[in-house]
Each structure stands twice: as structure tokens, then as C-alpha cells.
Design a protein around this motif. Sequence first.
Motif, short mmCIF file in Angstrom:
data_model
loop_
_atom_site.label_atom_id
_atom_site.label_comp_id
_atom_site.label_asym_id
_atom_site.label_seq_id
_atom_site.Cartn_x
_atom_site.Cartn_y
_atom_site.Cartn_z
N SER A 96 -15.71 87.41 19.37
CA SER A 96 -14.96 86.19 19.04
C SER A 96 -14.71 85.35 20.28
O SER A 96 -14.76 84.11 20.24
CB SER A 96 -13.63 86.56 18.38
N ALA A 97 -14.43 86.05 21.41
CA ALA A 97 -14.20 85.31 22.66
C ALA A 97 -15.46 84.56 23.10
O ALA A 97 -15.39 83.38 23.49
CB ALA A 97 -13.73 86.27 23.75
N VAL A 98 -16.61 85.24 23.05
CA VAL A 98 -17.88 84.60 23.44
C VAL A 98 -18.16 83.42 22.51
O VAL A 98 -18.55 82.33 22.95
CB VAL A 98 -19.04 85.62 23.39
N THR A 99 -17.96 83.64 21.21
CA THR A 99 -18.22 82.57 20.25
C THR A 99 -17.31 81.37 20.50
O THR A 99 -17.74 80.21 20.43
CB THR A 99 -18.02 83.09 18.81
N THR A 100 -16.05 81.66 20.81
CA THR A 100 -15.10 80.57 21.08
C THR A 100 -15.53 79.76 22.29
O THR A 100 -15.52 78.52 22.27
CB THR A 100 -13.70 81.15 21.30
N HIS A 101 -15.92 80.46 23.36
CA HIS A 101 -16.37 79.76 24.56
C HIS A 101 -17.60 78.91 24.27
O HIS A 101 -17.70 77.76 24.74
CB HIS A 101 -16.68 80.77 25.68
N LEU A 102 -18.51 79.44 23.50
CA LEU A 102 -19.72 78.68 23.18
C LEU A 102 -19.39 77.45 22.35
O LEU A 102 -19.93 76.36 22.59
CB LEU A 102 -20.72 79.57 22.43
N LYS A 103 -18.50 77.61 21.37
CA LYS A 103 -18.14 76.47 20.53
C LYS A 103 -17.37 75.40 21.30
O LYS A 103 -17.39 74.23 20.93
CB LYS A 103 -17.31 76.95 19.34
N GLN A 104 -16.69 75.80 22.36
CA GLN A 104 -15.96 74.83 23.17
C GLN A 104 -16.88 74.06 24.11
O GLN A 104 -16.65 72.87 24.38
CB GLN A 104 -14.87 75.55 23.98
N ASN A 105 -17.89 74.72 24.65
CA ASN A 105 -18.71 74.12 25.71
C ASN A 105 -20.00 73.47 25.21
O ASN A 105 -20.40 72.41 25.70
CB ASN A 105 -19.06 75.18 26.76
#
Length: 839
Positions: free
Chosen positions: A647-656
Motif C-alpha cells: 500500500s505504501a509503494v502504491t501510494t507513493h506511485l499514485k502521488q508521483n
Amino acid sequence: MAAVADDEDFIYEDLLNASIPQTFSPEIQEAIDQVLPSDDPLDRADFNPIDYINTLFPTEQSLANIDDVVGKIRYKIRSLDDDIRLVVRGQTNVGESGRQSLEEAQKAIQELFAKIKDIKDKAEKSEEMVKEITRDIKQLDHAKKNLTSSITTLNHLHMLVGGVDSLTLLTKRRQYGEVANLLQGVLNVQEHFDRYMSIPQIKQLSDRVKQIQGELGTQIQADFEEAFQGAGAKYGPGNQRQLKEACLVVSVLDPRVKKDLLNWFVKLQLSEYLVLFGENQDVAWLDKIDRRYAWIKRTLVDFEEKFGHLFPSDWEVSERICVEFCDLTRKELSKIMTKRKVEIDVKLLLFAIQRTTNFETLLAKRFTGVTLQEFQGKKSVSVAPPTSNPFEEESSNPFESDMENEEKTQSDDNKDSEKNTSSPFGGIISQCFETHLDIYIDSQDRNLSELVNRFLEDLRQFGTPRMESEDSSNVLPSCADLFVFYKKCMVQCSQLSNGQPMIDLTRTFQKYLKEYSNRVLLNSLPKQSKEGTSSASGILQSILKEGEITKFTEEEQCRICSILCTAEYCMETTQQLEEKLKEKVDPGLTSQIDLNPEQDTFHNVISSCIQLLVQDLETACEPALTAMSKMSWSSVEAVGDQSGYVSAVTTHLKQNIPIIRDNLASSRKFFTQFCLKFVNTFIPKFINNLFRCKSINTVAAEQLLLDTHSLKTVLLDLPSLGSQVIRKAPASYTKIVVKGMTKAEMILKVVMSPHEQPQGFVDNYIRLLSDSDINEFQKVLEMKGLRRGEQSNLLEIYRARIPISSILGSANDQTPVTSAPDQESSRIRKLEKLIKKRL
């Protein structure tokens, strides 16, 4: 006749009794078929009697009709025999008639030859008779021609003698009007006596004519000198009519007389110019160059009013005065500029060039240039006035135009080039400035240096633009300003010269393209990115330190994207700049123009920007991957939703990703490269962190498999992540993600498989991970938490299986591999030893 018939029967019987069938070549057989077409099987070239008989008697019952068939064939044979006899006898009769016809033809030819000979004899007699009749007439005709020629020659001689005497008298009296008409007539008459020069009297007359011509030339030259340089010269020539008629005489004399007279007169008209504008005079310097051209204009006006009517119009005296003025001015300017070069600045140089080219344009409109034959081989240099504002707004790419602008520009360029090419006065003076164009190049160098400094200051004050909408652009406006300035400099320099100065300007362009790339683009990248580009390992170490993880802000990400788009624009426009420079420069110098190194410089900026964005995104994902490797997987008892690190990796990807994608909207190919580089580095890093997970039980492996599948789904959708417009990812990108994440899934499937049967476990590993090695195999064993003894046993089996698996390609076999017996194992070891020896 009986004997002939016997012979025919004998020949016929020989043909019938021949045992070898007659065969013909395909060409002859084709000709026979065309002449004698037949559907009868007996006439076919490939006739087969057995097949023919089988056709006639297909069954045993049909043999009952054999007598009828034989009878028909015998009848047909007899008919053919009769036909053959008739043909043979007919050929015999034809031979006899042919011999008779030949004898008759020979007799007819003999009679024809006799008639032709008789006609030829009569024709010869007629010709002799005609000659006898016309003999006296021919004599009379020759006599008439000789008498006419003699009378004509005597008349010409009388005219020549009288003309010479008259010329002598008229020359002394200076009656040039009558001399001009008479001299031309005498010269025309003298041409008739060119073949009689061996006669002394004729030779004397010819020499006397030449003597009179020389006296006329000297006398007319003296008359002009007296008229323009004598005591009354300041009041103008007194007897202008006499001088005008003298010019008519000069037109008839030797061309050198006219040339000498015009040279003297032109230098006389320009003698005052050399004094007024000597190199020691103040008006001789470039800042007063207008006075030179004003002086020649006044001089020409005075000449046309006072003396223009004296000279024939075809002499083009005014044009000759201008040409000589231009020649003198070019030499004087070259001399004075060489001596006072340190006093020349770019403004003064461009001022002088502008005034000079304006004057050359005026000359091109006023004169035709017929007297400039000696200047045709001279290099033409045309100059346009410098632009006052090189930064006025134009299209973003000054070398890129739409169809209408392109056609209009080409039309204007064609008109200008035609004007410069057709004008013989283009560069007649202004070419002297070409050797001093280094001042112009140095000035442009200084201007570009100031321009780059201004770009840096603007960037510090206003920052980089962002993509606010689809119609907006995040390309730095400074790059458009730079290339607009380049275009104006290139056009202006091409009008000054198409030679070495264009090459020097190109080198200046190259210098500041690199300056812009390094000082404006690379130096504007975030500081962390500078360190990252110099030492990626240093960034990785700083990232792994807890509490020291730094990440680019959204503004910094937009700045990197803006610099990337600017570098792409510069790279493409630099290529167009190179093409335009090659069009402008002389063809022999095109090989010296090469902007590929500058294009590579901008490409390196693009690569650096992509690498920074990838490193930044990796930095954001690194803590999550580290958390995955530090989790206690041995205590996992049930499979739930995706883990927190996913979830953390996905969140970072969706933000950047949306920020980067939106700011690279105009550079889709480089956004794709960014995605490719990211997955190429993220997936191996994910697998390495996966290997760090220890003591993974079956439930934990299933959880990791679920997490891996979730990450795989996210990575497959990465290019369109968070976008309202769903675009299919490129096939190359999808292939890399599937291949990398499938390997991670296979690793987890191996971890899930039981190891109680070592041989089966190793075979299963080789089948699932065919491109693996022994180091990864050991890492998988450590992930399962096996003891050292179990690992050693499995490693030994794996080493024994590697050669045979690589040779036989067991990785492509989808069926499970069973354990091999001891005999097969021994053969495998022997094969392994043999392979090692060969290697």
C-alpha cells in the motif's frame, strides 16, 4: 515411269520396315502441328501403341470386334500409301517444271542486260552531244564573270585611293563627322583587298590606312586632353560638337583607342575623389562613409548634365565612372581599415556595411552592369541591415514553420537570392568588410554571453513553468529566445558572407549551446540530483539511513520535467539549426558544420533528468521495501489483504506518477523511458529485498505471492496510473514488467514447494527459474529457513543438474521431472566432467 514407281515403292517399303520410330525436335514437332493439325492419337509425337490398343479393346468382350478394327486400320494404311505415292510423283514432276522455269529466267536476264547496255551507250552519246552544244556558252559565262570581277575590283580600288586621300585631308581639318562615315567605308572596301596584299601598291594603301587610324587616335586623345585639361578647361570644352563627332571616329578605330581614352577620362573625373577622401582625411573613416557615396552621386549628376551628350550611349561612361569609383573605394577602405583596425567596433562596421549595400542596391537599379565583365568571377557579398531587436516574439521554434510561412519564406528567399545573384554590383565594395567580420562574430559572442547570464537571472527570479493545461508548455522560454537570436544572427551573417565567417559563427553557436546546456539546464537541477548524478551509491547510502531520507518536492519534480522538455526542444531545434546552416554556407564548407556533439549534450541532460526522477521514485519506495524484508514472516498464520508495504509503494506511485506524466505530456517517449528505467531498477531491487525475507512458511509465501501480484498489477498500469484517460502501455514495457514480476512469483512458488524430495525440489526450481544461478538457489533455500545440512545436500544436487538442464533445455519442459536412477546420475556426472574439460 515404271522404274520411277518401283523406286517409290522401294523407298516406301524401307520406311515401313524401319524398326526405329522417327522422332523430331520440339520446334519441328510444333511446326508440324501448326501446319497439319490433327486430333488422331496416331499422329501424336508421344504415341504409345500399348495405350492405344488398350483404348480400342478395354475389355475381353471387346476383342470380338478385332476383325473390324484390323480391317479399318488396313484400309487407313492403304489410303495413306496412295497419298504418299501421289505426293512423291508430284514432287518428281515439280522438279522437271522447276528446271524449265530456271532456263527461261536465265534467258530473260540475258535479254535485260543487252537492253541496259544499249541504253547506256545511247546516254553517253547524248552527253557528248550536249557538251559540244554548250561549249561556247560556258566560255562566254566565264568571260562575263571575270570581266565583272575586274570592274568591281577597279571600282573598289578607285574608292580606296580616293578615300585615303580624303581621309588625309579631313584628318588635318579635324572634320570628324565626315571622317567617321568615310573611315568606316574605307575599312569595308579594304576588306576586299585582303587577298591582294602581295601587290606592293595595295600593301602601301593598307599601310597608309593604318597610319591614318593611328594619327586619328593620337589627335583625338590630344583634343580631349586640351579640352578638359587645357587653359579653358575650367569653363568646359569649347567645341563640344567636334568632340562628340570625334567619339564616333573612336568607335570605328581600334578598340584599344577607345579603352585608353575612357580610362583617361574616368580617372580624370575621379582625381578629385582621391584627394578629398585620402586616407589622412577625416572624411575617409567609416563613420563618414555616406559622404563618399554622396560625392559620386553629385559627380554623376554633373557629368550627365555637362558631358553626358558627348559620348555615345553604348559607351556607358557613367557606369564606367561608378565601377572605377567602387574599385577605388574598395581598395581605399581595405587599406584604411587594416591600418585602423583597433578603432572598428561592431556598430561602426554594421553601419558602414549597411550604407555600402544600400549604395550597391542603388547602382543595381540605375545601371545594367554591361561594363562589369571583369567582375563576373568576383565573389559576391551582399549585406542586409542589422535587426534592431533580435528578441521580438516569433514562433517557439524559429526553424520550424507551417506550410504557408514556409512557402512565403521560400518565395522571399528566392527573390532575395535572385536579386543578389542577378545584380553584378552586389559586393563590389562591401566584400572588403569580409576580412573584418571577426569583429561581428566577437560581438555576437559577447551578446550571447550576456544572453545566457540573463537567462540564469530570469530562471532564479521566475523559476520554471508548469503544465497548467494541455495547451500550455513547460519548456523554458529562454531556449526559444536563444534560437530566435541564433536565427537572426545566422540570416544576418549569411547576408554578410557565406564563407569562413559562417563557420566561425557556427563555432560560436556550438559554444553557447554547451553553455546553455551546462549553466542553464544542468545547474538548475535540484542539488540532491547533482549529487545523485555524481555518485548514485552515495545517495543510496543516505537513503538507507533512517530519518535521513530526502525526496524531491512537487516543485522540484516539475523543474526536472521542465528541464527535460527544454532539452528535448533544444536537441530537435539544434538539428534543424544544423540543416539551415548547411543551406546558408558555401557548398565546399558544409562538411565543417557538425552539431551532433551539441545534440548529444542535450540528450545527456535528458538522460540525467530521467535518472533523477527514477532515483527519486526509488527513494520514495525504498522504506517500504526495507520494511518488507524486516517483517517476521515466520509468524504469519493467515493470508489477508495486501500488506502495508504494498500500500505504501502504491501510494507513493499514485502521488508521483501523475505529476511526472502531466509535466511530460509533450514528451511522451521520454515518459515511457522513465517508466522503463524505473521498473528495470525497481523490480530487481524488489527481488533482492524478497531474498532478504527469512524463514518464510507456506502461508507467508502465499501472502507474499498475493503482494507480488498486487505490485505487478500496479506496475502494469503505471503509465496511466491516476489518469482519466486509460492508455495501453507499450508492449516493451509490459514485457519487462511481466518477465521481472513473474520471476518474483516463481521464487515464491519454489519457496512454497516441499523439499522433502530433494531431487524433485531441485528439478522444480530449474523448471520454474530456468535463468537462475546457484547464488539465487542458495538465497531461496535461506528464505525457506533450511538448515545448513539440508542446504548442502540440495546445493550438491543442483550443481549436478545444472549442465544437463542447460544442454537438454529442461526449462522448456512443462512436465515435472522425476528423480533419475543412480546409473543416470553417474552418466550426468560423466557428461558434466566432459563439458568442463571442453570448456
